[in-house]
Design a protein around this motif. Structure first.
Motif, PDB file in Angstrom:
ATOM      1  N   LYS A  67       0.625  -1.606  -0.364  1.00 50.52           N
ATOM      2  CA  LYS A  67      -0.511  -0.166  -0.122  1.00 50.52           C
ATOM      3  C   LYS A  67       1.475   0.774   0.082  1.00 50.52           C
ATOM      4  CE  LYS A  67      -4.299   2.163   2.385  1.00 50.52           C
ATOM      5  NZ  LYS A  67      -4.509   1.941   3.914  1.00 50.52           N
ATOM      6  N   GLY A  68       2.390   1.252   0.932  1.00 48.47           N
ATOM      7  CA  GLY A  68       2.621   2.043   1.214  1.00 48.47           C
ATOM      8  C   GLY A  68       3.100   2.786  -0.394  1.00 48.47           C
ATOM      9  N   ALA A  69       3.972   1.998  -1.396  1.00 48.20           N
ATOM     10  CA  ALA A  69       4.639   1.696  -2.648  1.00 48.20           C
ATOM     11  C   ALA A  69       4.097   2.674  -3.318  1.00 48.20           C
ATOM     12  CB  ALA A  69       4.955   0.128  -2.880  1.00 48.20           C
ATOM     13  N   ALA A  70       2.247   2.139  -3.581  1.00 45.57           N
ATOM     14  CA  ALA A  70       1.725   2.555  -4.771  1.00 45.57           C
ATOM     15  C   ALA A  70       1.339   4.090  -4.179  1.00 45.57           C
ATOM     16  CB  ALA A  70       0.070   1.664  -4.154  1.00 45.57           C
ATOM     17  N   VAL A  71       1.098   4.428  -3.478  1.00 41.64           N
ATOM     18  CA  VAL A  71       1.001   5.471  -2.608  1.00 41.64           C
ATOM     19  C   VAL A  71       2.032   6.441  -3.117  1.00 41.64           C
ATOM     20  CG1 VAL A  71       0.821   7.852  -1.159  1.00 41.64           C
ATOM     21  CG2 VAL A  71      -0.895   5.537  -1.167  1.00 41.64           C
ATOM     22  N   GLY A  72       3.032   6.258  -2.459  1.00 44.01           N
ATOM     23  CA  GLY A  72       4.700   6.350  -2.299  1.00 44.01           C
ATOM     24  C   GLY A  72       5.575   6.876  -4.327  1.00 44.01           C
ATOM     25  N   THR A  73       4.974   6.350  -5.092  1.00 44.82           N
ATOM     26  CA  THR A  73       4.796   5.758  -6.511  1.00 44.82           C
ATOM     27  C   THR A  73       3.983   6.913  -6.870  1.00 44.82           C
ATOM     28  OG1 THR A  73       5.894   3.440  -6.431  1.00 44.82           O
ATOM     29  CG2 THR A  73       4.584   4.622  -8.842  1.00 44.82           C
ATOM     30  N   ALA A  74       3.299   7.075  -6.051  1.00 44.94           N
ATOM     31  CA  ALA A  74       2.166   8.630  -7.308  1.00 44.94           C
ATOM     32  C   ALA A  74       2.700   9.673  -6.495  1.00 44.94           C
ATOM     33  CB  ALA A  74       0.335   8.102  -6.386  1.00 44.94           C
ATOM     34  N   GLY A  76       5.957  10.042  -5.784  1.00 46.58           N
ATOM     35  CA  GLY A  76       7.102  10.578  -6.226  1.00 46.58           C
ATOM     36  C   GLY A  76       6.872  10.888  -7.535  1.00 46.58           C
ATOM     37  N   ALA A  77       5.817  10.243  -8.733  1.00 44.57           N
ATOM     38  CA  ALA A  77       6.137  10.413  -9.692  1.00 44.57           C
ATOM     39  C   ALA A  77       5.582  12.001 -10.275  1.00 44.57           C
ATOM     40  CB  ALA A  77       4.646   9.460 -10.614  1.00 44.57           C
ATOM     41  N   GLY A  95      11.543  10.144  -9.376  1.00 47.75           N
ATOM     42  CA  GLY A  95      10.376  10.316  -8.348  1.00 47.75           C
ATOM     43  C   GLY A  95       9.758   9.738  -8.390  1.00 47.75           C
ATOM     44  N   ALA A  96       8.789   8.645  -9.209  1.00 43.99           N
ATOM     45  CA  ALA A  96       8.401   7.477  -8.912  1.00 43.99           C
ATOM     46  C   ALA A  96       9.408   6.342  -7.829  1.00 43.99           C
ATOM     47  CB  ALA A  96       7.861   7.191  -9.813  1.00 43.99           C
ATOM     48  N   ALA A  97      10.357   6.671  -8.446  1.00 46.79           N
ATOM     49  CA  ALA A  97      11.665   5.037  -7.986  1.00 46.79           C
ATOM     50  C   ALA A  97      11.400   5.304  -6.687  1.00 46.79           C
ATOM     51  CB  ALA A  97      12.851   4.944  -8.549  1.00 46.79           C
ATOM     52  N   VAL A  98      11.658   6.856  -5.529  1.00 43.51           N
ATOM     53  CA  VAL A  98      11.887   7.334  -5.474  1.00 43.51           C
ATOM     54  C   VAL A  98      10.324   6.833  -3.624  1.00 43.51           C
ATOM     55  CG1 VAL A  98      13.244   8.436  -3.449  1.00 43.51           C
ATOM     56  CG2 VAL A  98      14.132   8.579  -5.365  1.00 43.51           C
ATOM     57  N   GLY A  99       9.836   7.845  -4.482  1.00 44.25           N
ATOM     58  CA  GLY A  99       8.171   7.449  -3.855  1.00 44.25           C
ATOM     59  C   GLY A  99       8.256   5.983  -2.984  1.00 44.25           C
ATOM     60  N   ALA A 100       8.316   5.110  -4.383  1.00 48.88           N
ATOM     61  CA  ALA A 100       7.597   3.426  -3.979  1.00 48.88           C
ATOM     62  C   ALA A 100       8.280   3.236  -2.929  1.00 48.88           C
ATOM     63  CB  ALA A 100       7.633   2.811  -5.063  1.00 48.88           C
ATOM     64  N   TYR A 101       9.658   3.584  -3.189  1.00 48.45           N
ATOM     65  CA  TYR A 101      10.673   2.783  -2.010  1.00 48.45           C
ATOM     66  C   TYR A 101      10.288   3.447  -0.353  1.00 48.45           C
ATOM     67  CZ  TYR A 101      14.891   2.575   1.182  1.00 48.45           C
ATOM     68  OH  TYR A 101      15.279   1.990   2.058  1.00 48.45           O
ATOM     69  N   ALA A 102      10.332   4.720  -0.716  1.00 53.22           N
ATOM     70  CA  ALA A 102       9.315   5.747   1.183  1.00 53.22           C
ATOM     71  C   ALA A 102       8.402   5.109   1.133  1.00 53.22           C
ATOM     72  CB  ALA A 102       9.951   7.054   0.836  1.00 53.22           C
ATOM     73  N   GLY A 103       7.711   5.091   0.212  1.00 49.48           N
ATOM     74  CA  GLY A 103       6.720   4.757   0.744  1.00 49.48           C
ATOM     75  C   GLY A 103       6.608   3.586   1.066  1.00 49.48           C
TER      76      GLY A 103
END
Length: 193
Positions: A67-74, A76-77, A95-103
């Motif tokens: 769930k966190g990866a999905a939100v973080g990807t969005a 970050g993108a 941005g999507a990659a960093v967001g997915a990791y952090a999320g």
């Protein structure tokens, strides 16, 4: 089934002194059992060693990570899209990659870090178990174990055979009636547990 009161002591001398005091108070030798407890996680109940397949708090981590990866990807993108004029078209992917990791990390930690306290395991030490017949015997056993410095006192219903707590399971969750942790003490009524 019989009613059992048991205390965990730091060392053999404390445990033996408590057992002698219990004998002096009228408990038969056949109603006392004394044995060593290994530390939590080290009871070799599994073929690979140890006594737990996984941390009890880890079960929900994977769902939180997804769930966190999905939100973080969005998120970050969107940030990457805003940065496209500065860093170019790779900004969206980065941005999507960093967001997915952090999320995913944040989601997993959030799910595993709920406020539900983990059950208190038995501490390592020497256990003295007492087969008790009456509520008065239970109360007397608790008082004597406490007076001799038991770190934890529990109550259980179990099988008592040949002077031993026959079905004792070191990894079962104890029904703690008194516990001394880091200088604080908590005590519950032994007869109401």
């Amino acid at each position: 089934m019989t009613h059992i009161v048991a205390g965990v002591f730091d060392d053999e001398a404390q445990a033996t002194a408590a057992a002698h005091e219990l004998r002096g108070a009228g408990f038969d030798a056949g109603d006392l059992d004394q044995f060593t407890l290994g530390p939590p996680g080290r009871h070799d109940a599994l073929p690979t060693g140890g006594d737990q397949l996984a941390d009890s708090k880890a079960g929900e981590g994977d769902a939180g990570a997804v769930k966190g990866a999905a939100v973080g990807t969005a998120i970050g993108a969107v940030v990457g899209l805003a940065a496209t004029p500065v860093v170019g078209p790779l900004g969206v992917a980065g941005g999507a990659a960093v967001g997915a990791y952090a999320g995913s990390l944040a989601g997993a930690v959030q799910k595993m870090g709920d406020d539900t306290p983990a059950p208190q395991p038995r501490p390592a030490g020497v256990m003295v178990a007492v087969n008790t017949d009456t509520d008065d015997d239970q109360e007397l056993a608790v008082d004597l174990l406490h007076d001799h410095g038991a770190r934890m006192i529990e109550r259980a219903d179990g099988a008592w055979r040949n002077g031993k707590w026959a079905d004792f399971d070191p990894v079962s969750t104890p029904n703690v009636i008194e516990s001394h942790v880091a200088g604080s003490a908590e005590r519950r009524d032994a007869t109401k547990m």
